[in-house]
Design an enzyme around this catalytic site. Structure first.
Site, mmCIF file in Angstrom:
data_model
loop_
_atom_site.group_PDB
_atom_site.id
_atom_site.type_symbol
_atom_site.label_atom_id
_atom_site.label_comp_id
_atom_site.label_asym_id
_atom_site.label_seq_id
_atom_site.Cartn_x
_atom_site.Cartn_y
_atom_site.Cartn_z
ATOM 1 N N ASP A 1 0.838 -1.202 0.000
ATOM 2 C CA ASP A 1 0.000 0.000 0.000
ATOM 3 C C ASP A 1 0.877 1.258 0.000
ATOM 4 O O ASP A 1 0.569 2.239 -0.674
ATOM 5 C CB ASP A 1 -0.926 -0.023 1.223
ATOM 6 C CG ASP A 1 -1.632 -1.362 1.329
ATOM 7 O OD1 ASP A 1 -2.294 -1.739 0.362
ATOM 8 O OD2 ASP A 1 -1.465 -2.056 2.349
ATOM 9 N N HIS B 1 -4.959 -3.364 6.084
ATOM 10 C CA HIS B 1 -4.712 -3.609 4.655
ATOM 11 C C HIS B 1 -6.068 -3.946 4.030
ATOM 12 O O HIS B 1 -6.427 -5.111 3.855
ATOM 13 C CB HIS B 1 -3.703 -4.756 4.487
ATOM 14 C CG HIS B 1 -3.515 -5.156 3.054
ATOM 15 N ND1 HIS B 1 -3.044 -4.293 2.091
ATOM 16 C CD2 HIS B 1 -3.760 -6.321 2.407
ATOM 17 C CE1 HIS B 1 -3.000 -4.911 0.924
ATOM 18 N NE2 HIS B 1 -3.443 -6.151 1.093
#
Ligand code: NAD
Ligand code: LMR
Length: 327
Positions: A161, A189
């Site tokens: 990410d 996440h």
């Protein structure tokens, strides 16, 4: 010549495994002078074990000078034996239309047994990195089983990410991505993750000033980073693999590099508004190889606080959902 370190990898014959193992063996993860022994763990399924044989044959065929041994097994107590690093990749990926949390009931239980076995047989200095989704909560489940290894040794990956966010900011600003610094991921996440753009810099200037488009930063930027995994599944028909493997190389490489500052999901101590005892992404500084401290100084404005509250809520809900899996 340094003593080889033992690196256990679950799901070694899977998609991510196929992009990951060759990078570890080449020295990308632990450095060009650190020999490794790969301890490859697969599910006890004939097809997976056969595929693992093929992967091990290809590793042999690369003649990597740093690769000092390969273990292939479906027995986790052999695979994690004396491991210095345990990379927990093996788990089901989601398909189109699913959220990662939909995998919890199936994947969560894998991490109960693996957490117990790692605690029993891994090396005294073992570090654990979880990739299998939903990674934060799976990591919490594994850590909850450990009596010997401290919870701080169990980290989950939000580096993919971070890398995605860095790349999106660079594209928007029209700069080389190396100009983008200090973009960190907070929380889960999942689409609720928060890439804290207010602290990022581009060419040494605040990213908010360089981009000068708060609606884009608060809206499409956060959304693109948060939903990138689903976009890749929609385009590729399978979840990200090479970029996930690359992010795990970065995650571990940064964790063994003193001074590195990077995003990791770690056990919350209540900082930044996260509940204690959820595993939440946050910025850390590596202190000594394998150890880190959370960077505490970032101020959060009202927008950031609301984003963190949302991702924290989801982590708390996931924890409640797997209450029966936590020791
Ligand atoms: P895959 O299906 O290609 O491979 C998974 C492998 O794990 C299979 O070979 C399977 O046999 C094996 N496996 C299943 N249970 C196991 C067990 N108990 N022990 C050992 N091996 C086991 O999947 P993939 O694309 O490699 O993805 C693996 C996981 O990583 C998925 O959960 C996926 O959602 C997740 N993922 C996470 C991130 C992240 O950023 N955290 C990124 C991409 C993928
Ligand atoms: C990703 O972010 O690419 C992975 O977590 C895979 C997924 O399910 O999105």
């Amino acid at each position: 010549m340094k003593t080889p370190i033992r690196v256990a990898v679950t799901g070694a014959a899977g998609q991510i495994g196929y992009s990951l193992l060759f990078r570890i063996a080449s020295g990308a993860m632990f450095g060009p002078d650190q020999p490794v022994i790969l301890q490859l763990i697969e599910a006890p399924i004939e097809k997976a074990l056969k595929a693992l044989e093929g992967v091990a044959m290809e590793l042999d065929d690369c003649a990597f000078p740093l690769l000092k041994g390969i273990v292939q097994t479906a027995d986790a107590s052999i695979g994690f034996k004396d491991a210095n690093w345990c990379l927990l990749v093996g788990a089901k990926p989601r398909g189109p239309g699913m959220e990662r949390a939909d995998l919890l009931k199936d994947n969560g239980k894998i991490f109960i047994g693996q957490g117990q076995i790692i605690d029993a047989v891994a090396a005294a200095d073992a570090r654990i990195a979880v990739v299998g989704n939903p990674a934060n909560t799976n990591c919490m489940i594994a850590a909850s089983q450990a009596k010997r290894l401290p919870a701080e040794r169990f980290t989950a990956m939000v580096r993919l990410d971070q890398n995605r966010a860095q790349s999106q900011l660079a594209k928007k600003a029209g700069v080389d991505l190396t100009a983008v610094k200090d973009i960190f991921i907070y929380g889960n996440h999942s689409p609720t993750m928060f890439p804290a753009f207010a602290h990022a810099t581009i060419g040494g200037q605040p990213a908010t000033k360089v981009i000068n488009d708060d609606p884009w930063l608060q809206g499409p930027f956060c959304e693109t980073v948060g939903k990138r995994g689903a976009a890749i599944i929609a385009a590729r028909g399978a979840s990200s693999a090479a970029s996930a493997a690359n992010a795990l190389v970065d995650h571990v490489r940064s964790l063994v590099t003193p001074g590195a500052i990077h995003s990791v999901a770690v056990k919350s101590q209540g900082l930044y508004g996260f509940d204690a005892n959820v595993w939440a992404g946050m910025p850390v500084r590596t202190t000594t190889a394998g150890s880190y401290e959370v960077i505490t100084g970032y101020a959060m404005d009202a927008f950031a606080q609301s984003k963190i509250a949302a991702t924290n809520k989801e982590l708390v809900e996931e924890r409640a959902f797997v209450a029966d899996m936590i020791a």
